[in-house]
Design a protein around this motif. Structure first.
Motif, PDB file in Angstrom:
ATOM      1  N   GLY A   1     -52.711   8.591  28.942  1.00  0.00           N
ATOM      2  CA  GLY A   1     -53.978   9.109  28.440  1.00  0.00           C
ATOM      3  C   GLY A   1     -53.832  10.458  27.775  1.00  0.00           C
ATOM      4  O   GLY A   1     -54.777  11.246  27.725  1.00  0.00           O
ATOM      5  N   GLY A   2     -52.637  10.749  27.266  1.00  0.00           N
ATOM      6  CA  GLY A   2     -52.390  12.007  26.561  1.00  0.00           C
ATOM      7  C   GLY A   2     -51.946  13.147  27.436  1.00  0.00           C
ATOM      8  O   GLY A   2     -51.651  14.239  26.942  1.00  0.00           O
ATOM      9  N   SER A   3     -51.852  12.928  28.767  1.00  0.00           N
ATOM     10  CA  SER A   3     -51.514  14.020  29.682  1.00  0.00           C
ATOM     11  C   SER A   3     -50.023  14.152  29.950  1.00  0.00           C
ATOM     12  O   SER A   3     -49.549  15.205  30.390  1.00  0.00           O
ATOM     13  CB  SER A   3     -52.243  13.815  31.011  1.00  0.00           C
ATOM     14  N   GLY A   4     -49.270  13.058  29.725  1.00  0.00           N
ATOM     15  CA  GLY A   4     -47.854  13.078  30.068  1.00  0.00           C
ATOM     16  C   GLY A   4     -47.609  12.808  31.539  1.00  0.00           C
ATOM     17  O   GLY A   4     -46.494  12.961  32.026  1.00  0.00           O
ATOM     18  N   GLY A   5     -48.642  12.381  32.251  1.00  0.00           N
ATOM     19  CA  GLY A   5     -48.539  12.112  33.686  1.00  0.00           C
ATOM     20  C   GLY A   5     -47.988  10.725  33.959  1.00  0.00           C
ATOM     21  O   GLY A   5     -47.638   9.997  33.034  1.00  0.00           O
ATOM     22  N   PRO A   6     -47.862  10.382  35.219  1.00  0.00           N
ATOM     23  CA  PRO A   6     -48.251  11.203  36.379  1.00  0.00           C
ATOM     24  C   PRO A   6     -47.244  12.310  36.673  1.00  0.00           C
ATOM     25  O   PRO A   6     -46.038  12.087  36.613  1.00  0.00           O
ATOM     26  CB  PRO A   6     -48.268  10.177  37.528  1.00  0.00           C
ATOM     27  N   ASN A   7     -47.775  13.497  36.962  1.00  0.00           N
ATOM     28  CA  ASN A   7     -46.942  14.643  37.328  1.00  0.00           C
ATOM     29  C   ASN A   7     -45.882  14.938  36.267  1.00  0.00           C
ATOM     30  O   ASN A   7     -44.722  15.223  36.580  1.00  0.00           O
ATOM     31  CB  ASN A   7     -46.274  14.410  38.694  1.00  0.00           C
ATOM     32  N   ASN A   8     -46.277  14.838  34.983  1.00  0.00           N
ATOM     33  CA  ASN A   8     -45.399  15.111  33.828  1.00  0.00           C
ATOM     34  C   ASN A   8     -44.213  14.155  33.729  1.00  0.00           C
ATOM     35  O   ASN A   8     -43.235  14.445  33.041  1.00  0.00           O
ATOM     36  CB  ASN A   8     -44.871  16.553  33.872  1.00  0.00           C
ATOM     37  N   ALA A   9     -44.292  13.010  34.405  1.00  0.00           N
ATOM     38  CA  ALA A   9     -43.159  12.080  34.419  1.00  0.00           C
ATOM     39  C   ALA A   9     -42.930  11.426  33.066  1.00  0.00           C
ATOM     40  O   ALA A   9     -41.806  11.027  32.746  1.00  0.00           O
ATOM     41  CB  ALA A   9     -43.380  10.999  35.479  1.00  0.00           C
ATOM     42  N   THR A  10     -43.986  11.275  32.249  1.00  0.00           N
ATOM     43  CA  THR A  10     -43.844  10.652  30.929  1.00  0.00           C
ATOM     44  C   THR A  10     -44.041  11.661  29.805  1.00  0.00           C
ATOM     45  O   THR A  10     -44.261  11.282  28.657  1.00  0.00           O
ATOM     46  CB  THR A  10     -44.852   9.499  30.767  1.00  0.00           C
ATOM     47  N   LEU A  11     -43.977  12.940  30.134  1.00  0.00           N
ATOM     48  CA  LEU A  11     -44.132  13.982  29.116  1.00  0.00           C
ATOM     49  C   LEU A  11     -42.873  14.054  28.263  1.00  0.00           C
ATOM     50  O   LEU A  11     -41.774  14.273  28.777  1.00  0.00           O
ATOM     51  CB  LEU A  11     -44.385  15.334  29.783  1.00  0.00           C
TER      52      LEU A  11
ATOM     53  N   VAL B   1     -41.070  15.518  24.376  1.00  0.00           N
ATOM     54  CA  VAL B   1     -41.144  16.695  23.523  1.00  0.00           C
ATOM     55  C   VAL B   1     -42.232  16.529  22.461  1.00  0.00           C
ATOM     56  O   VAL B   1     -43.016  17.453  22.210  1.00  0.00           O
ATOM     57  CB  VAL B   1     -39.781  16.973  22.862  1.00  0.00           C
ATOM     58  N   VAL B   2     -42.304  15.354  21.842  1.00  0.00           N
ATOM     59  CA  VAL B   2     -43.293  15.147  20.785  1.00  0.00           C
ATOM     60  C   VAL B   2     -44.710  15.172  21.357  1.00  0.00           C
ATOM     61  O   VAL B   2     -45.627  15.720  20.735  1.00  0.00           O
ATOM     62  CB  VAL B   2     -43.030  13.824  20.035  1.00  0.00           C
ATOM     63  N   LEU B   3     -44.903  14.602  22.540  1.00  0.00           N
ATOM     64  CA  LEU B   3     -46.220  14.658  23.176  1.00  0.00           C
ATOM     65  C   LEU B   3     -46.583  16.096  23.518  1.00  0.00           C
ATOM     66  O   LEU B   3     -47.744  16.505  23.353  1.00  0.00           O
ATOM     67  CB  LEU B   3     -46.231  13.791  24.439  1.00  0.00           C
ATOM     68  N   LEU B   4     -45.619  16.884  23.963  1.00  0.00           N
ATOM     69  CA  LEU B   4     -45.877  18.291  24.266  1.00  0.00           C
ATOM     70  C   LEU B   4     -46.243  19.053  22.995  1.00  0.00           C
ATOM     71  O   LEU B   4     -47.130  19.912  23.006  1.00  0.00           O
ATOM     72  CB  LEU B   4     -44.647  18.911  24.928  1.00  0.00           C
ATOM     73  N   ILE B   5     -45.557  18.739  21.894  1.00  0.00           N
ATOM     74  CA  ILE B   5     -45.893  19.365  20.611  1.00  0.00           C
ATOM     75  C   ILE B   5     -47.333  19.060  20.233  1.00  0.00           C
ATOM     76  O   ILE B   5     -48.084  19.937  19.785  1.00  0.00           O
ATOM     77  CB  ILE B   5     -44.921  18.874  19.514  1.00  0.00           C
ATOM     78  N   TYR B   6     -47.728  17.815  20.412  1.00  0.00           N
ATOM     79  CA  TYR B   6     -49.107  17.413  20.118  1.00  0.00           C
ATOM     80  C   TYR B   6     -50.101  18.195  20.971  1.00  0.00           C
ATOM     81  O   TYR B   6     -51.134  18.666  20.470  1.00  0.00           O
ATOM     82  CB  TYR B   6     -49.267  15.908  20.353  1.00  0.00           C
ATOM     83  N   GLN B   7     -49.799  18.334  22.256  1.00  0.00           N
ATOM     84  CA  GLN B   7     -50.712  19.036  23.145  1.00  0.00           C
ATOM     85  C   GLN B   7     -50.873  20.499  22.749  1.00  0.00           C
ATOM     86  O   GLN B   7     -51.998  21.029  22.724  1.00  0.00           O
ATOM     87  CB  GLN B   7     -50.212  18.932  24.589  1.00  0.00           C
ATOM     88  N   TYR B   8     -49.760  21.152  22.432  1.00  0.00           N
ATOM     89  CA  TYR B   8     -49.842  22.560  22.038  1.00  0.00           C
ATOM     90  C   TYR B   8     -50.506  22.724  20.666  1.00  0.00           C
ATOM     91  O   TYR B   8     -51.209  23.708  20.426  1.00  0.00           O
ATOM     92  CB  TYR B   8     -48.449  23.182  22.014  1.00  0.00           C
ATOM     93  N   ALA B   9     -50.290  21.769  19.774  1.00  0.00           N
ATOM     94  CA  ALA B   9     -50.816  21.902  18.415  1.00  0.00           C
ATOM     95  C   ALA B   9     -52.315  21.635  18.339  1.00  0.00           C
ATOM     96  O   ALA B   9     -53.032  22.322  17.596  1.00  0.00           O
ATOM     97  CB  ALA B   9     -50.068  20.956  17.480  1.00  0.00           C
ATOM     98  N   PHE B  10     -52.803  20.644  19.113  1.00  0.00           N
ATOM     99  CA  PHE B  10     -54.179  20.193  18.918  1.00  0.00           C
ATOM    100  C   PHE B  10     -55.067  20.315  20.155  1.00  0.00           C
ATOM    101  O   PHE B  10     -56.275  20.092  20.055  1.00  0.00           O
ATOM    102  CB  PHE B  10     -54.184  18.731  18.455  1.00  0.00           C
TER     103      PHE B  10
ATOM    104  N   PRO C   1     -44.596   8.688  39.716  1.00  0.00           N
ATOM    105  CA  PRO C   1     -43.761   9.499  38.814  1.00  0.00           C
ATOM    106  C   PRO C   1     -42.307   9.053  38.758  1.00  0.00           C
ATOM    107  O   PRO C   1     -41.622   9.282  37.764  1.00  0.00           O
ATOM    108  CB  PRO C   1     -43.873  10.915  39.402  1.00  0.00           C
ATOM    109  N   SER C   2     -41.824   8.406  39.817  1.00  0.00           N
ATOM    110  CA  SER C   2     -40.414   8.021  39.852  1.00  0.00           C
ATOM    111  C   SER C   2     -40.104   6.785  38.999  1.00  0.00           C
ATOM    112  O   SER C   2     -38.937   6.523  38.696  1.00  0.00           O
ATOM    113  CB  SER C   2     -39.972   7.772  41.298  1.00  0.00           C
ATOM    114  N   VAL C   3     -41.134   6.018  38.625  1.00  0.00           N
ATOM    115  CA  VAL C   3     -40.884   4.787  37.866  1.00  0.00           C
ATOM    116  C   VAL C   3     -41.653   4.726  36.553  1.00  0.00           C
ATOM    117  O   VAL C   3     -41.427   3.818  35.753  1.00  0.00           O
ATOM    118  CB  VAL C   3     -41.223   3.528  38.700  1.00  0.00           C
ATOM    119  N   ALA C   4     -42.568   5.665  36.310  1.00  0.00           N
ATOM    120  CA  ALA C   4     -43.413   5.596  35.107  1.00  0.00           C
ATOM    121  C   ALA C   4     -42.589   5.636  33.829  1.00  0.00           C
ATOM    122  O   ALA C   4     -42.809   4.836  32.894  1.00  0.00           O
ATOM    123  CB  ALA C   4     -44.428   6.744  35.117  1.00  0.00           C
TER     124      ALA C   4
END
Length: 296
Positions: free
Chosen positions: A238-248, A250-259, A154-157
């Protein structure tokens, strides 16, 4: 009052414009207005569409959403690092290629090649390079430097995505700078030489100020593009924003909530609307403090 001839001319003009106006209304203005409408509703699309008006509840929910705060922080950090770095790198590359070095046309082509690769393909290539037994770690180990778990730590992703995007987007802005450098009068550099300026002084006191309007454009385009980071983060995690939300982001979060979540389409629209406001505010601030007045 318009004369009959003026009305006829106006009618003809709007008739010719009607296909374009229809496309703008259907694919640009319409979706924006519908997204704003959704942001004030609790939306259920499966099992019979339903729209329940909830006022500003979706927007107040953002303040209590931990993942939204993480996504905003990741996006803000990404923007704060990538935009200045890619802008400076693009300017340095353009100035270097404009210095009349031998083989500069060849290097212009080589530097621009990353821009021609699609984002998805580029991400897959870098995922292979970032593998623990991949090219990047082999090169680092060869020079005696520490290696990293680029995809799982998570510290370097997020840093891995930053490096990839800086490498791939700086050449595009380099071409813009390169075109602008062709317009700088040689007389300015000659005058600077008469005043005893060296190469660094000419770059800092002549080239950089002259390119200020171009830099403003590059920064604005960079802000818009980086705030909308999605595909690289999606593919990396893989669509998760991981590891541990390190690559999450705003747009990816919008996608997750929308679909990927039921009943949160309205909340996703509220997040999208809030992101649009942030981008507009950032662009406005950049234009306000860039001092874009012409220097020539």
């Amino acid at each position: 009052m318009f004369s009959r001839k003026r009305w006829k001319e106006a009618g003809t003009a709007y008739t010719l414009l009607s296909p374009t106006l229809f496309v703008l209304l259907l694919f640009v203005i319409g979706p924006i207005l519908f997204a704003i409408y959704l942001s004030f509703h609790k939306v259920q699309l499966l099992g019979g569409a339903s729209f329940q008006f909830v006022g500003f509840d979706n927007f107040t929910r953002i303040l209590d959403d931990t993942r939204a705060k993480i996504a905003l922080w990741n996006t803000a950090k990404y923007v704060a690092i990538v935009v200045p770095t890619q802008t400076m790198l693009a300017l340095v590359l353009a100035a270097t290629l404009n210095a009349g070095l031998k083989g500069e046309k060849f290097f212009r082509i080589v530097y621009f090649l990353p821009t021609l690769t699609s984002s998805a393909v580029l991400t897959l290539i870098f995922m292979w390079m970032y593998n623990q037994n991949g090219l990047v770690n082999h090169v680092l180990a060869f020079f005696g430097l520490p290696t990293y778990n680029w995809l799982g730590d998570p510290s370097v992703a997020l840093n891995a995505i930053m490096i990839m995007n800086i490498w791939s987007t700086a050449p595009f802005f380099m071409v813009i700078y390169l075109a602008a450098l062709q317009d700088i009068p040689d007389s300015l550099y000659e005058a600077a030489e008469l005043d005893g300026a060296n190469a660094w002084h000419k770059f800092w006191y002549v080239t950089v100020p002259y390119l200020r309007p171009v830099t403003s454009f590059v920064v604005i385009m960079g802000l818009i593009g980086t705030f909308q980071l999605f595909d690289q983060s999606y593919i990396f995690s893989g669509g998760s924003g991981g590891p541990n939300n390190a690559t999450l982001t705003v747009v990816l979060l919008i996608y997750q909530y929308a679909f990927k979540s039921l009943g949160t389409m309205g909340y996703a629209a509220a997040l999208a609307f809030a992101l649009a406001i942030v981008i507009l505010l950032a662009t406005w601030l950049q234009r306000k403090f860039s001092k874009e007045e012409s220097l020539y």
